[in-house]
Design an enzyme around this catalytic site. Structure first.
Site, mmCIF file in Angstrom:
data_model
loop_
_atom_site.group_PDB
_atom_site.id
_atom_site.type_symbol
_atom_site.label_atom_id
_atom_site.label_comp_id
_atom_site.label_asym_id
_atom_site.label_seq_id
_atom_site.Cartn_x
_atom_site.Cartn_y
_atom_site.Cartn_z
ATOM 1 N N ARG A 75 14.980 18.848 14.929
ATOM 2 C CA ARG A 75 14.749 17.412 15.068
ATOM 3 C C ARG A 75 16.087 16.679 15.047
ATOM 4 O O ARG A 75 17.095 17.185 14.570
ATOM 5 C CB ARG A 75 13.909 16.877 13.890
ATOM 6 N N SER A 93 8.099 5.213 17.961
ATOM 7 C CA SER A 93 8.446 6.523 17.421
ATOM 8 C C SER A 93 8.642 7.521 18.541
ATOM 9 O O SER A 93 7.998 7.434 19.596
ATOM 10 C CB SER A 93 7.307 6.993 16.514
ATOM 11 N N TYR A 114 -2.377 9.012 14.951
ATOM 12 C CA TYR A 114 -1.190 8.189 14.677
ATOM 13 C C TYR A 114 -0.372 8.002 15.964
ATOM 14 O O TYR A 114 0.000 6.882 16.320
ATOM 15 C CB TYR A 114 -0.328 8.839 13.584
ATOM 16 N N ASN A 126 5.158 13.314 3.487
ATOM 17 C CA ASN A 126 4.693 13.736 4.812
ATOM 18 C C ASN A 126 5.780 14.438 5.595
ATOM 19 O O ASN A 126 5.487 15.136 6.550
ATOM 20 C CB ASN A 126 4.281 12.517 5.637
ATOM 21 N N LYS A 169 0.671 4.541 18.230
ATOM 22 C CA LYS A 169 2.024 4.088 18.614
ATOM 23 C C LYS A 169 2.098 3.904 20.129
ATOM 24 O O LYS A 169 2.684 2.919 20.626
ATOM 25 C CB LYS A 169 3.078 5.083 18.134
ATOM 26 N N GLY A 193 -0.108 21.126 15.659
ATOM 27 C CA GLY A 193 0.390 19.956 16.376
ATOM 28 C C GLY A 193 1.906 19.830 16.400
ATOM 29 O O GLY A 193 2.449 18.888 16.972
ATOM 30 N N SER A 215 0.841 -1.205 0.000
ATOM 31 C CA SER A 215 0.000 0.000 0.000
ATOM 32 C C SER A 215 0.872 1.249 0.000
ATOM 33 O O SER A 215 0.444 2.308 -0.432
ATOM 34 C CB SER A 215 -0.937 0.004 1.214
HETATM 35 P P1 NAD Z 1 6.600 2.796 5.038
HETATM 36 O O1 NAD Z 1 5.208 3.241 4.750
HETATM 37 O O2 NAD Z 1 7.648 3.052 4.021
HETATM 38 O O3 NAD Z 1 6.615 1.231 5.370
HETATM 39 C C1 NAD Z 1 5.502 0.550 5.901
HETATM 40 C C2 NAD Z 1 5.245 -0.649 4.998
HETATM 41 O O4 NAD Z 1 4.120 -1.369 5.523
HETATM 42 C C3 NAD Z 1 4.899 -0.261 3.555
HETATM 43 O O5 NAD Z 1 5.700 -1.007 2.670
HETATM 44 C C4 NAD Z 1 3.415 -0.617 3.418
HETATM 45 O O6 NAD Z 1 3.110 -1.038 2.101
HETATM 46 C C5 NAD Z 1 3.276 -1.717 4.440
HETATM 47 N N1 NAD Z 1 1.927 -1.839 5.008
HETATM 48 C C6 NAD Z 1 1.105 -0.842 5.439
HETATM 49 N N2 NAD Z 1 -0.040 -1.351 5.877
HETATM 50 C C7 NAD Z 1 0.046 -2.703 5.752
HETATM 51 C C8 NAD Z 1 -0.826 -3.777 6.050
HETATM 52 N N3 NAD Z 1 -2.044 -3.573 6.556
HETATM 53 N N4 NAD Z 1 -0.406 -5.035 5.791
HETATM 54 C C9 NAD Z 1 0.828 -5.258 5.250
HETATM 55 N N5 NAD Z 1 1.698 -4.273 4.950
HETATM 56 C C10 NAD Z 1 1.310 -3.013 5.196
HETATM 57 O O7 NAD Z 1 7.000 3.427 6.438
HETATM 58 P P2 NAD Z 1 8.416 3.460 7.184
HETATM 59 O O8 NAD Z 1 8.857 4.877 7.208
HETATM 60 O O9 NAD Z 1 9.302 2.417 6.671
HETATM 61 O O10 NAD Z 1 7.926 3.109 8.651
HETATM 62 C C11 NAD Z 1 8.013 1.794 9.189
HETATM 63 C C12 NAD Z 1 7.511 1.821 10.612
HETATM 64 O O11 NAD Z 1 8.274 2.766 11.361
HETATM 65 C C13 NAD Z 1 6.046 2.231 10.778
HETATM 66 O O12 NAD Z 1 5.484 1.445 11.805
HETATM 67 C C14 NAD Z 1 6.143 3.680 11.209
HETATM 68 O O13 NAD Z 1 5.038 4.065 11.981
HETATM 69 C C15 NAD Z 1 7.426 3.666 12.034
HETATM 70 N N6 NAD Z 1 8.099 4.975 12.131
HETATM 71 C C16 NAD Z 1 8.461 5.644 10.974
HETATM 72 C C17 NAD Z 1 9.080 6.880 11.084
HETATM 73 C C18 NAD Z 1 9.449 7.672 9.849
HETATM 74 O O14 NAD Z 1 9.640 8.889 9.960
HETATM 75 N N7 NAD Z 1 9.601 7.076 8.686
HETATM 76 C C19 NAD Z 1 9.364 7.424 12.339
HETATM 77 C C20 NAD Z 1 9.006 6.715 13.475
HETATM 78 C C21 NAD Z 1 8.371 5.474 13.358
HETATM 79 N N1 UDP Z 2 8.850 20.957 8.140
HETATM 80 C C1 UDP Z 2 8.820 22.116 7.395
HETATM 81 N N2 UDP Z 2 8.319 22.066 6.117
HETATM 82 C C2 UDP Z 2 7.866 20.902 5.553
HETATM 83 C C3 UDP Z 2 7.908 19.710 6.325
HETATM 84 C C4 UDP Z 2 8.409 19.777 7.617
HETATM 85 O O1 UDP Z 2 9.220 23.189 7.868
HETATM 86 O O2 UDP Z 2 7.414 20.923 4.404
HETATM 87 C C5 UDP Z 2 9.415 20.994 9.505
HETATM 88 C C6 UDP Z 2 8.469 20.583 10.601
HETATM 89 O O3 UDP Z 2 7.700 21.702 11.042
HETATM 90 C C7 UDP Z 2 9.441 20.074 11.667
HETATM 91 C C8 UDP Z 2 10.574 19.458 10.841
HETATM 92 O O4 UDP Z 2 10.466 20.045 9.539
HETATM 93 O O5 UDP Z 2 9.975 21.169 12.405
HETATM 94 C C9 UDP Z 2 10.488 17.943 10.695
HETATM 95 O O6 UDP Z 2 9.197 17.625 10.223
HETATM 96 P P1 UDP Z 2 8.796 16.119 9.869
HETATM 97 O O7 UDP Z 2 7.353 16.131 9.486
HETATM 98 O O8 UDP Z 2 9.770 15.577 8.890
HETATM 99 O O9 UDP Z 2 9.028 15.314 11.214
HETATM 100 P P2 UDP Z 2 8.272 15.377 12.630
HETATM 101 O O10 UDP Z 2 7.701 16.747 12.804
HETATM 102 O O11 UDP Z 2 7.233 14.319 12.569
HETATM 103 O O12 UDP Z 2 9.339 15.099 13.634
#
Ligand code: NAD
Ligand code: UDP
Length: 336
Positions: free
Chosen positions: A232, A126, A150, A199, A154, A295, A36
């Site tokens: 960050r 996270s 979200y 995002n 978590k 937020g 997805s």
């Molecule tokens: P991502 O979206 O790239 O990876 C998640 C994967 O899960 C995707 O490949 C998606 O296709 C798959 N997926 C989603 N829903 C599914 C379902 N119902 N069944 C099977 N597969 C499914 O995201 P990521 O950045 O690799 O994040 C991985 C994990 O780390 C997540 O749990 C996310 O919440 C957590 N996380 C990510 C970040 C970040 O900034 N990227 C930060 C903190 C925590």
């Molecule tokens: N941010 C920004 N412009 C963007 C995206 C993010 O200024 O288009 C800033 C956001 O306000 C934060 C930092 O970049 O201060 C990191 O944002 P991100 O969404 O990557 O991570 P998170 O806020 O979830 O830690």
């Protein structure tokens, strides 16, 4: 001894890099992903990087019958659970989808693991569980909270894991609190590749660098930080992937559950990250100051000392390497 590890969400951003790190450390891995939020060709790219076939189950982590089949067909020694929905903004619009996938996915997985007699789990948590941190750098003992559905999921997943872990001594559960993962694999074959709308900061900056957006919207320049923009703790995704291998090793060796931050302990502002990306691209990237994002918080930086003491984990790569690897990946993708 090498484990066969099930990676739910293993075709995604962090999961795919962890797949590579596991293979490099002598483990094998099986992927479950519904694609997805992953490109269909990620498994092919993992085969190129690791030089071996990749076993992929295409399906949903909430599908108990599929999970049972995966455990029956593979001698899974541990699971790393990445699969989740992760866009904080979208979660406000679609809270039920987030409860369903993130909470329903975890409980389906835990039930299948118990049935299969597999009790080692690494969970993707996270820094969002710290809400607005009162103490910086933030230690694992800081109070937890959430600012959107979200973040709620978590935190709720962490609490589910605490209850389940306490119910049966066979469980060994690692809760890894990621700070801000950025960058891409050194091969430039895998990286962060959002399906539709980015995002996070670095994917937006990449779109500015690619010319898809005119300028970065900087969400506020009046925060109580050194230059007024949000700060960050950015961690290179290859460092983060290595953290999973070390956490898994600790689970296997000790059987002890643990909760650790995975960050660098250093904070960078939005403008500092934009400048670092500009150095990678070779030109200044334009920005405009926009209103604060609802937020948002001023500053979030990890206290990385527990991961260092417990796992021996230290992030090695700096922001220039993070931005250069991201740019190598996105510019290669653009050129096909
Ligand atoms: P991502 O979206 O790239 O990876 C998640 C994967 O899960 C995707 O490949 C998606 O296709 C798959 N997926 C989603 N829903 C599914 C379902 N119902 N069944 C099977 N597969 C499914 O995201 P990521 O950045 O690799 O994040 C991985 C994990 O780390 C997540 O749990 C996310 O919440 C957590 N996380 C990510 C970040 C970040 O900034 N990227 C930060 C903190 C925590
Ligand atoms: N941010 C920004 N412009 C963007 C995206 C993010 O200024 O288009 C800033 C956001 O306000 C934060 C930092 O970049 O201060 C990191 O944002 P991100 O969404 O990557 O991570 P998170 O806020 O979830 O830690």
């Amino acid at each position: 001894m090498g484990q066969t590890v099930l990676l739910t969400g293993g075709a995604g951003y962090i999961g795919s890099h962890t797949f590579v790190a596991l293979r490099a450390a002598g483990h094998d891995a099986v992927v479950l992903d519904n694609f997805s939020n992953a490109r269909a060709d990620v498994p092919d790219r993992l085969e190129v990087i690791t030089g071996a076939p990749v076993r992929v189950y295409r399906g949903d982590v909430r599908d108990g019958a599929l999970l049972a089949r995966i455990f029956a067909e593979n001698a899974i020694g541990a699971v790393i659970h990445f699969a989740a929905l992760k866009a904080a903004g979208e979660s406000v619009e679609k809270p039920l989808d987030y409860m369903d996938v993130n909470l329903g996915g975890l409980t389906a997985l835990l039930k299948a693991m118990r049935e299969a007699g597999c009790f080692r789990l690494v969970f993707s948590s996270s820094a969002t569980v710290y809400g607005t941190p009162e103490v910086l750098p933030v230690p694992e003992t800081a109070p937890r909270g959430y600012a959107n559905p979200y973040g709620f999921t978590k935190l709720a997943c962490e609490q589910i894991l605490e209850q389940v872990g306490a119910s049966d001594p066979r469980w060994a559960i690692a809760t890894l609190r990621y700070f801000n993962p950025v960058g891409a694999h050194s091969s430039a074959l895998i990286g962060e590749d959002p399906q539709d709308f980015p995002n996070n900061l670095v994917p937006f900056v990449a779109e500015v660098a690619l010319g898809k957006r005119a300028a970065l919207n900087v969400f506020g320049d009046d925060w109580a930080t050194r230059d007024g923009t949000g700060v960050r703790d950015y961690i290179h995704v290859e460092d983060l992937a290595r953290g999973h291998v070390m956490s898994l090793g600790h689970l296997v060796e000790t059987g002890q559950s643990h909760t650790v931050n995975l960050g660098t302990g250093r904070g960078y502002s939005v403008l500092e990250m934009l400048a670092a990306y500009g150095r990678a691209v070779g030109r200044d990237l334009p920005h405009v100051i926009a209103p604060r994002r609802p937020g948002d918080v001023a500053e979030v930086v990890a206290d990385p000392s527990k991961a260092a003491a417990l796992l021996g984990f230290r992030a090695e790569r700096g922001v220039d390497e993070m931005c250069a690897s991201s740019w190598a990946f996105v510019s290669r993708r653009r050129n096909g």
